[in-house]
Structure formats: C-alpha cells, structure tokens
Scaffold this motif. Structure first.
Motif, mmCIF file in Angstrom:
data_model
loop_
_atom_site.group_PDB
_atom_site.id
_atom_site.type_symbol
_atom_site.label_atom_id
_atom_site.label_comp_id
_atom_site.label_asym_id
_atom_site.label_seq_id
_atom_site.Cartn_x
_atom_site.Cartn_y
_atom_site.Cartn_z
ATOM 1 N N THR A 62 0.800 -1.065 0.123
ATOM 2 C CA THR A 62 -0.101 -0.045 0.169
ATOM 3 C C THR A 62 0.716 1.128 -0.211
ATOM 4 O O THR A 62 0.648 1.989 -0.601
ATOM 5 N N ASP A 63 2.067 1.174 0.810
ATOM 6 C CA ASP A 63 2.749 2.372 0.810
ATOM 7 C C ASP A 63 3.559 2.486 -0.507
ATOM 8 O O ASP A 63 3.666 3.609 -0.880
ATOM 9 N N LEU A 64 3.968 1.333 -1.435
ATOM 10 C CA LEU A 64 4.581 1.590 -2.586
ATOM 11 C C LEU A 64 3.571 1.985 -3.613
ATOM 12 O O LEU A 64 3.448 2.833 -4.332
ATOM 13 N N ASP A 65 2.321 1.669 -3.335
ATOM 14 C CA ASP A 65 1.387 2.036 -4.544
ATOM 15 C C ASP A 65 1.056 3.423 -4.303
ATOM 16 O O ASP A 65 0.776 4.208 -5.315
ATOM 17 N N ALA A 66 0.816 3.970 -2.955
ATOM 18 C CA ALA A 66 0.585 5.282 -2.772
ATOM 19 C C ALA A 66 1.814 6.343 -3.323
ATOM 20 O O ALA A 66 1.460 7.234 -3.998
ATOM 21 N N ALA A 67 3.185 5.716 -3.199
ATOM 22 C CA ALA A 67 4.170 6.699 -3.813
ATOM 23 C C ALA A 67 4.086 6.666 -5.292
ATOM 24 O O ALA A 67 4.445 7.734 -5.953
ATOM 25 N N VAL A 68 3.884 5.341 -5.998
ATOM 26 C CA VAL A 68 3.636 5.466 -7.299
ATOM 27 C C VAL A 68 2.850 6.255 -7.839
ATOM 28 O O VAL A 68 2.695 6.982 -8.814
ATOM 29 N N VAL A 69 1.420 6.388 -7.224
ATOM 30 C CA VAL A 69 0.042 7.018 -7.328
ATOM 31 C C VAL A 69 0.612 8.514 -7.353
ATOM 32 O O VAL A 69 0.162 9.429 -8.279
ATOM 33 N N GLU A 73 6.615 7.127 -9.116
ATOM 34 C CA GLU A 73 8.103 6.503 -8.979
ATOM 35 C C GLU A 73 8.339 6.166 -7.476
ATOM 36 O O GLU A 73 8.007 6.824 -6.509
ATOM 37 N N ALA A 74 9.510 5.378 -7.486
ATOM 38 C CA ALA A 74 10.130 5.142 -6.016
ATOM 39 C C ALA A 74 11.318 4.150 -6.363
ATOM 40 O O ALA A 74 11.468 3.677 -7.316
ATOM 41 N N VAL A 99 11.110 2.136 -9.838
ATOM 42 C CA VAL A 99 10.108 1.860 -10.031
ATOM 43 C C VAL A 99 9.497 3.090 -10.756
ATOM 44 O O VAL A 99 9.390 4.069 -10.115
ATOM 45 N N SER A 100 8.949 2.734 -12.060
ATOM 46 C CA SER A 100 8.859 4.030 -12.825
ATOM 47 C C SER A 100 7.280 4.130 -13.045
ATOM 48 O O SER A 100 6.646 5.048 -13.721
#
Length: 146
Positions: A62-69, A73-74, A99-100
């Motif tokens: 969920t943290d990764l998804d939030a950063a990408v949204v 990127e991350a 992650v792009s």
C-alpha cells in the motif's frame, strides 16, 4: 534524477557518492570488490540534487502503491537472487531498482510494476505484483511529486 530534469550520469553520481561517503565499498572473501548504498544515503543523494524524498523501512505494498500514484516513482530494495532468478547469488544479495509506474486493472488493483534496473540494463520491465512482492525487501525511498 534524469526524470526530474537533472543532467547527471551514472559515472558522475557514483563519484559523487564515493566522495561524500555515501557509497560503501568492500572486498568479499573471494577477493572480489563489491559495494553499494544504504537507503538513507541514497535518499541523501537525491535530496542533495533537490528532490523531496523519504525512506520507508518495513513498507507495505500500500505504501509503494501510494508513492507510485503520488509521483509515479520510487526506489525499492530487492532481493537480487529472486529479482533476477539467479540461483548462483547468495540469499542476502540486495539491489535497488527504480519503479517508474504500475499497471492497474479496472477495479484499481495493481497488476504489476514497471522497473528500470541498472544491474541488467533493462528499462520498463514489467513484473507481476505477486512476483514483485516476493522479491521486494519491503524498504524503499519514496520520491515525492514536485
């Protein structure tokens, strides 16, 4: 950094990281030279170049998804053995990938992530979410949107 209009190259960044003490260089028991950067040092290098970023340890999908949204990127820390499906690598081998973006289904569920990998030279490699999570070490540097 290039995605943010910064005119930098890998060789220059590597030299800068070494000069600032961000890069850890060591010799393995076999005599081979290895090295890399810790999350907080990678974060410092990004901030040195004017990017707003933050380290997340024990991050969730969920943290990764939030950063990408939020920014698209991350930088994430992966288990290199699983990422590259290379049985010759030790279990502890780690590697950062950029992650792009992510592919999302009609219901909004992430199907997978697009990564750029300096270790293989691949750009925009798609990894299904389930495979990604198995290789991800749950740490990342989230890059905040400008």
């Amino acid at each position: 950094l290039r995605a943010h209009g910064k005119k930098v190259g890998m060789a220059g960044l590597a030299k800068e990281a070494r000069d600032k003490g961000y890069y850890v260089d060591y010799e393995t028991t076999s005599g081979k030279r290895e090295g890399g950067m810790y999350l907080w040092r990678l974060n410092a290098l990004l901030e040195d170049h004017g990017l707003d970023s933050r380290v997340l340890l024990s991050a969730s999908p969920t943290d990764l998804d939030a950063a990408v949204v939020r920014s698209g990127e991350a930088l994430v820390f992966m288990n290199a053995k699983r990422l590259w499906n290379d049985a010759a690598l030790p279990d502890g081998a780690g590697h950062f990938v950029y992650v792009s973006g992510a592919e999302v289904d009609k219901a909004g569920k992430v199907r997978g992530y697009y990564i750029n990998d300096t270790g293989t030279g691949e750009a925009a490699r798609f990894i299904p979410a389930a495979d990604f999570v198995k290789a991800w070490r749950k740490s990342m540097v989230a890059i905040d949107a400008p």
